[in-house]
Design a protein around this motif. Structure first.
Motif, PDB file in Angstrom:
ATOM      1  N   GLN A 101       0.845  -1.200   0.000  1.00  0.00           N
ATOM      2  CA  GLN A 101       0.000   0.000   0.000  1.00  0.00           C
ATOM      3  C   GLN A 101       0.879   1.248   0.000  1.00  0.00           C
ATOM      4  O   GLN A 101       0.378   2.361  -0.063  1.00  0.00           O
ATOM      5  N   THR A 187       0.458  -2.999   8.644  1.00  0.00           N
ATOM      6  CA  THR A 187      -0.756  -2.323   8.169  1.00  0.00           C
ATOM      7  C   THR A 187      -1.856  -2.453   9.214  1.00  0.00           C
ATOM      8  O   THR A 187      -2.002  -3.518   9.831  1.00  0.00           O
ATOM      9  N   SER A 188      -2.624  -1.386   9.383  1.00  0.00           N
ATOM     10  CA  SER A 188      -3.776  -1.441  10.288  1.00  0.00           C
ATOM     11  C   SER A 188      -4.962  -2.077   9.577  1.00  0.00           C
ATOM     12  O   SER A 188      -5.985  -2.330  10.199  1.00  0.00           O
TER      13      SER A 188
HETATM   14  P1  NAD Z   1      -1.540   2.745   9.028  1.00  0.00           P
HETATM   15  O1  NAD Z   1      -0.783   3.993   9.325  1.00  0.00           O
HETATM   16  O2  NAD Z   1      -3.014   2.781   9.090  1.00  0.00           O
HETATM   17  O3  NAD Z   1      -1.054   1.567  10.004  1.00  0.00           O
HETATM   18  C1  NAD Z   1       0.304   1.275  10.173  1.00  0.00           C
HETATM   19  C2  NAD Z   1       0.423   0.000  10.976  1.00  0.00           C
HETATM   20  O4  NAD Z   1       1.802  -0.319  11.084  1.00  0.00           O
HETATM   21  C3  NAD Z   1      -0.136   0.120  12.415  1.00  0.00           C
HETATM   22  O5  NAD Z   1      -0.951  -0.998  12.652  1.00  0.00           O
HETATM   23  C4  NAD Z   1       1.116   0.121  13.286  1.00  0.00           C
HETATM   24  O6  NAD Z   1       0.897  -0.516  14.532  1.00  0.00           O
HETATM   25  C5  NAD Z   1       2.092  -0.671  12.442  1.00  0.00           C
HETATM   26  N1  NAD Z   1       3.510  -0.353  12.652  1.00  0.00           N
HETATM   27  C6  NAD Z   1       4.084   0.853  12.887  1.00  0.00           C
HETATM   28  N2  NAD Z   1       5.408   0.751  12.962  1.00  0.00           N
HETATM   29  C7  NAD Z   1       5.694  -0.569  12.764  1.00  0.00           C
HETATM   30  C8  NAD Z   1       6.915  -1.299  12.720  1.00  0.00           C
HETATM   31  N3  NAD Z   1       8.116  -0.713  12.897  1.00  0.00           N
HETATM   32  N4  NAD Z   1       6.843  -2.628  12.499  1.00  0.00           N
HETATM   33  C9  NAD Z   1       5.642  -3.258  12.337  1.00  0.00           C
HETATM   34  N5  NAD Z   1       4.460  -2.598  12.366  1.00  0.00           N
HETATM   35  C10 NAD Z   1       4.499  -1.276  12.568  1.00  0.00           C
HETATM   36  O7  NAD Z   1      -0.971   2.274   7.603  1.00  0.00           O
HETATM   37  P2  NAD Z   1      -1.686   1.494   6.399  1.00  0.00           P
HETATM   38  O8  NAD Z   1      -2.502   0.383   6.938  1.00  0.00           O
HETATM   39  O9  NAD Z   1      -0.635   1.223   5.393  1.00  0.00           O
HETATM   40  O10 NAD Z   1      -2.703   2.560   5.815  1.00  0.00           O
HETATM   41  C11 NAD Z   1      -2.248   3.884   5.571  1.00  0.00           C
HETATM   42  C12 NAD Z   1      -2.406   4.364   4.140  1.00  0.00           C
HETATM   43  O11 NAD Z   1      -1.529   5.496   3.972  1.00  0.00           O
HETATM   44  C13 NAD Z   1      -2.004   3.380   3.112  1.00  0.00           C
HETATM   45  O12 NAD Z   1      -2.932   3.471   2.099  1.00  0.00           O
HETATM   46  C14 NAD Z   1      -0.651   3.865   2.578  1.00  0.00           C
HETATM   47  O13 NAD Z   1      -0.687   3.886   1.171  1.00  0.00           O
HETATM   48  C15 NAD Z   1      -0.572   5.318   2.969  1.00  0.00           C
HETATM   49  N6  NAD Z   1       0.738   5.715   3.517  1.00  0.00           N
HETATM   50  C16 NAD Z   1       1.872   5.312   2.869  1.00  0.00           C
HETATM   51  C17 NAD Z   1       3.112   5.631   3.386  1.00  0.00           C
HETATM   52  C18 NAD Z   1       4.347   5.157   2.647  1.00  0.00           C
HETATM   53  O14 NAD Z   1       4.331   5.022   1.414  1.00  0.00           O
HETATM   54  N7  NAD Z   1       5.454   4.889   3.365  1.00  0.00           N
HETATM   55  C19 NAD Z   1       3.210   6.369   4.569  1.00  0.00           C
HETATM   56  C20 NAD Z   1       2.032   6.789   5.204  1.00  0.00           C
HETATM   57  C21 NAD Z   1       0.789   6.444   4.667  1.00  0.00           C
END
Ligand code: NAD
Length: 251
Positions: A101, A187-188
């Motif tokens: 994602q 991912t959440s």
């Molecule tokens: P989210 O922010 O909703 O959830 C992130 C999850 O990752 C949480 O459950 C958290 O507990 C967990 N987490 C945090 N740090 C961690 C680690 N070090 N190891 C393991 N788990 C960890 O993210 P999502 O579910 O991907 O949804 C957010 C949306 O925002 C997605 O659609 C994504 O495309 C976008 N997004 C992308 C980026 C990126 O490209 N890096 C950054 C921010 C948001």
């Protein structure tokens, strides 16, 4: 946790088709905050205000404030041990596709070749109004990037309210329908329709292994093996166990 890593590695070792579904959490250790990280980028820009396609259409200049800040983080980010570990898992034949994602290119930088970008990629740009596409170089100027037609360009990431690219959607559905193991990392699983992938895979008999720092709604519903911890620590441990099983390194 070691015991769970071994059980997860055994499931992956036996699987003929293993997928990973990754989210923003896997890139947190590379310095890109997820939506849940306290402070930082998402305290300044509420995703529900800045990450919708309606907001971009109404006021693209405002949304570019957020996009520029996000870009600065992405440009400086390097793959962390979780990205590198997944790249290695693919090379040694235990990971067949990553459905991410994320829009940050870090899986590819970490050596993975089979990456499906479910929410697009932030490095290229398109014009919502005339459809013309542009490469990354358009982003380098200090000004908000504009199309030859005069409109503000949008990065090729999927905003809330936009459709998932049809190739990524169809391919992910096909793979989820035939996977034998699914690794769900950072991912959440709150964003639809990516969050339907675990239940599709589960309904077709896949084993679901979830790696997260905290429980999610998947943990008590579809997850078979929950490994609590940082992706940057647990993925390398999983790869180490797979290598040990394969006899690449001696235990
Ligand atoms: P989210 O922010 O909703 O959830 C992130 C999850 O990752 C949480 O459950 C958290 O507990 C967990 N987490 C945090 N740090 C961690 C680690 N070090 N190891 C393991 N788990 C960890 O993210 P999502 O579910 O991907 O949804 C957010 C949306 O925002 C997605 O659609 C994504 O495309 C976008 N997004 C992308 C980026 C990126 O490209 N890096 C950054 C921010 C948001």
């Amino acid at each position: 946790m070691n015991h769970l890593i071994t059980i997860a590695a055994e499931a992956i070792y036996r699987s003929q088709l293993t997928l990973a579904l990754t989210g923003a959490g896997i890139s947190v250790e590379s310095g890109i905050p997820d939506f849940r990280s306290a402070g930082g980028l998402w305290a300044k820009y509420d995703p529900s205000e800045y990450a919708t396609i309606q907001a971009f259409r109404q006021n693209p200049e405002k949304i570019w404030d957020m996009l520029r800040d996000m870009d600065r983080l992405i440009v400086d980010a390097r793959p962390n041990p979780a990205h590198l570990g997944m790249g290695e898992m693919e090379k040694i034949g235990f990971l067949h596709y990553i459905i991410t994602q994320n829009v940050d290119n870090l899986h590819q930088a970490g050596g993975a070749g089979k990456v499906i970008e479910y929410h697009g990629n932030s490095s290229t740009l398109s014009c919502l109004w005339c459809g013309k596409r542009y490469g990354a170089e358009e982003k380098r100027s200090e000004h908000i990037p504009r199309c030859a037609c005069g409109k503000v360009l949008k990065p090729d990431v999927v905003f809330f309210g936009e459709a998932i690219p049809s190739g990524a959607l169809d391919h992910s559905f096909q793979l989820a329908s035939s996977a034998e193991a699914l690794l769900i990392v950072g991912t959440s699983a709150a964003v639809s329709p990516a969050n339907t992938i675990p239940s599709i895979a589960k309904s077709r008999g896949a084993i679901l292994i979830e790696i997260n720092m905290e429980r999610t709604h998947l943990t008590s519903s579809v997850t078979d093996i929950f490994i609590e911890g940082k992706a940057g620590e647990t993925i390398p441990a999983l790869v180490g166990e797979l290598k040990r099983m394969k006899g690449i390194i001696s235990a």
